[in-house]
Design an enzyme around this catalytic site. Structure first.
Site, short mmCIF file in Angstrom:
data_model
loop_
_atom_site.label_atom_id
_atom_site.label_comp_id
_atom_site.label_asym_id
_atom_site.label_seq_id
_atom_site.Cartn_x
_atom_site.Cartn_y
_atom_site.Cartn_z
N HIS A 1 12.66 -2.78 2.33
CA HIS A 1 12.12 -1.47 2.69
C HIS A 1 13.04 -0.40 2.14
O HIS A 1 14.27 -0.55 2.20
CB HIS A 1 12.00 -1.33 4.22
CG HIS A 1 11.08 -2.35 4.79
ND1 HIS A 1 9.72 -2.27 4.65
CD2 HIS A 1 11.33 -3.51 5.44
CE1 HIS A 1 9.17 -3.33 5.20
NE2 HIS A 1 10.13 -4.10 5.68
N ILE A 2 12.44 0.65 1.65
CA ILE A 2 13.21 1.76 1.09
C ILE A 2 13.89 2.52 2.23
O ILE A 2 15.08 2.82 2.17
CB ILE A 2 12.25 2.68 0.30
CG1 ILE A 2 11.65 1.90 -0.88
CG2 ILE A 2 12.97 3.94 -0.19
CD1 ILE A 2 10.41 2.56 -1.50
N SER A 3 13.11 2.81 3.25
CA SER A 3 13.66 3.51 4.43
C SER A 3 14.19 2.49 5.43
O SER A 3 13.87 1.30 5.34
CB SER A 3 12.55 4.35 5.09
OG SER A 3 11.51 3.51 5.55
N TYR B 1 11.24 8.77 0.92
CA TYR B 1 11.20 7.73 -0.12
C TYR B 1 11.83 8.14 -1.46
O TYR B 1 11.87 7.33 -2.38
CB TYR B 1 9.75 7.28 -0.35
CG TYR B 1 9.11 6.70 0.91
CD1 TYR B 1 9.56 5.50 1.44
CD2 TYR B 1 8.09 7.37 1.58
CE1 TYR B 1 9.00 4.97 2.60
CE2 TYR B 1 7.52 6.85 2.73
CZ TYR B 1 7.98 5.65 3.24
OH TYR B 1 7.44 5.14 4.38
N HIS C 1 3.95 -4.43 9.23
CA HIS C 1 3.85 -4.26 10.69
C HIS C 1 2.52 -4.74 11.27
O HIS C 1 2.28 -4.59 12.46
CB HIS C 1 4.05 -2.77 11.03
CG HIS C 1 5.14 -2.12 10.23
ND1 HIS C 1 6.46 -2.54 10.30
CD2 HIS C 1 5.13 -1.11 9.30
CE1 HIS C 1 7.18 -1.79 9.48
NE2 HIS C 1 6.41 -0.93 8.86
N ASN D 1 7.98 -5.67 -0.80
CA ASN D 1 7.86 -4.53 0.11
C ASN D 1 6.39 -4.48 0.52
O ASN D 1 5.55 -3.95 -0.23
CB ASN D 1 8.30 -3.24 -0.56
CG ASN D 1 8.35 -2.07 0.42
OD1 ASN D 1 7.78 -2.16 1.52
ND2 ASN D 1 8.99 -0.99 0.04
N PRO E 1 0.78 -1.23 0.00
CA PRO E 1 0.00 0.00 0.00
C PRO E 1 0.82 1.29 0.00
O PRO E 1 1.85 1.37 0.67
CB PRO E 1 -0.82 -0.09 1.29
CG PRO E 1 -0.17 -1.13 2.12
CD PRO E 1 0.49 -2.08 1.16
N ASN E 2 0.34 2.22 -0.79
CA ASN E 2 0.88 3.58 -0.91
C ASN E 2 2.18 3.65 -1.72
O ASN E 2 2.67 4.75 -2.00
CB ASN E 2 1.08 4.23 0.47
CG ASN E 2 -0.22 4.31 1.24
OD1 ASN E 2 -1.20 4.84 0.72
ND2 ASN E 2 -0.28 3.74 2.42
N ALA F 1 3.11 -0.82 4.85
CA ALA F 1 2.51 -0.78 6.20
C ALA F 1 2.06 -2.17 6.66
O ALA F 1 2.04 -2.45 7.87
CB ALA F 1 1.35 0.20 6.22
N ARG G 1 7.19 0.69 13.55
CA ARG G 1 7.76 0.14 12.31
C ARG G 1 8.89 -0.85 12.59
O ARG G 1 9.43 -1.46 11.67
CB ARG G 1 8.30 1.27 11.42
CG ARG G 1 7.22 2.19 10.91
CD ARG G 1 7.78 3.23 9.95
NE ARG G 1 6.94 4.41 9.91
CZ ARG G 1 5.86 4.55 9.13
NH1 ARG G 1 5.53 3.61 8.28
NH2 ARG G 1 5.14 5.65 9.18
N ARG H 1 5.19 10.79 -2.79
CA ARG H 1 4.88 10.51 -1.38
C ARG H 1 6.11 10.78 -0.51
O ARG H 1 7.15 10.14 -0.69
CB ARG H 1 4.51 9.04 -1.28
CG ARG H 1 4.34 8.55 0.12
CD ARG H 1 4.31 7.02 0.18
NE ARG H 1 4.08 6.60 1.53
CZ ARG H 1 4.32 5.38 1.99
NH1 ARG H 1 4.79 4.45 1.19
NH2 ARG H 1 4.08 5.09 3.24
N ARG I 1 13.05 4.57 12.45
CA ARG I 1 11.81 5.34 12.43
C ARG I 1 10.95 5.03 13.67
O ARG I 1 11.47 4.52 14.66
CB ARG I 1 11.08 5.04 11.11
CG ARG I 1 11.95 5.43 9.90
CD ARG I 1 11.23 5.20 8.60
NE ARG I 1 10.06 6.04 8.48
CZ ARG I 1 9.12 5.89 7.53
NH1 ARG I 1 9.26 4.93 6.63
NH2 ARG I 1 8.07 6.69 7.49
N GLU J 1 12.36 -9.66 1.99
CA GLU J 1 11.65 -8.47 2.46
C GLU J 1 12.50 -7.24 2.15
O GLU J 1 13.69 -7.24 2.45
CB GLU J 1 11.45 -8.60 3.98
CG GLU J 1 10.90 -7.35 4.65
CD GLU J 1 10.85 -7.47 6.18
OE1 GLU J 1 11.53 -8.36 6.75
OE2 GLU J 1 10.15 -6.65 6.79
N ASP K 1 1.50 -15.53 6.85
CA ASP K 1 1.07 -16.92 6.62
C ASP K 1 1.19 -17.30 5.14
O ASP K 1 1.54 -18.45 4.83
CB ASP K 1 -0.38 -17.12 7.07
CG ASP K 1 -0.53 -17.20 8.59
OD1 ASP K 1 0.50 -17.32 9.29
OD2 ASP K 1 -1.68 -17.16 9.07
#
Ligand code: DQA
Length: 138
Positions: free
Chosen positions: A97-99, A22, A77, A71, A9-10, A74, A108, A17, A104, A95, A84
């Site tokens: 993540h950009i950040s 990001y 978390h 990725n 999402p997002n 949200a 997170r 954004r 943070r 997995e 599952d």
């Protein structure tokens, strides 16, 4: 290699954004560069803002892909369902993540999906995806 990138999402808003976190590149621009750099590999891309869509896309990866770069944004978390789904398939999932999620807010710092992934890469900007792709070649 046959690789699938899934963005949650997002992440369709990348480029506009929170660019201070990001960056200012869209994912479409980045993906074009990545495909050029890895021209011997096939890279599919899927983005959804919906948890169930991500679960269903993960279910359709077995015997098709050598690896999935996820990725979950949200949902990282919060989502037992995505965790599952990863546990239930045999394709290795990395997995990303950009950040750097550990720098943070504390909510997170917890990843529901990390225990079921081959590994996790966080904090290298969009380069996190390239590093994840390289990890499948190691
Ligand atoms: C993110 C980090 C998450 O905490 C956040 O909810 C995102 C993006 C990242 O790529 O840095 O949407 O996964």
């Amino acid at each position: 290699m046959n690789i699938l990138i899934i963005n949650g999402p997002n992440l369709n808003l990348l480029g506009k954004r929170e660019p201070e976190i990001y960056g200012s590149k869209t994912f479409t621009e980045y993906l074009e560069d990545l495909r050029k750099q890895f021209c011997d590999d096939h890279i599919d891309y899927f983005q959804s803002n919906y948890e169930g869509d991500i679960v269903e896309r993960l279910h359709k990866t077995d015997e098709i892909y050598d690896g999935v770069i996820l990725n979950a944004a949200a949902y990282t978390h919060t989502s037992v369902a995505i965790a599952d789904a990863i546990a239930g398939i045999s394709v290795p999932v990395v997995e990303v993540h950009i950040s750097n999620i550990f720098k943070r807010e504390s909510f997170r710092h917890k990843s529901f999906i990390a225990p079921y992934c081959k590994g996790s890469i966080s904090g290298f900007g969009l380069d996190s995806y390239r590093l994840a792709l390289l990890s499948f070649k190691a």
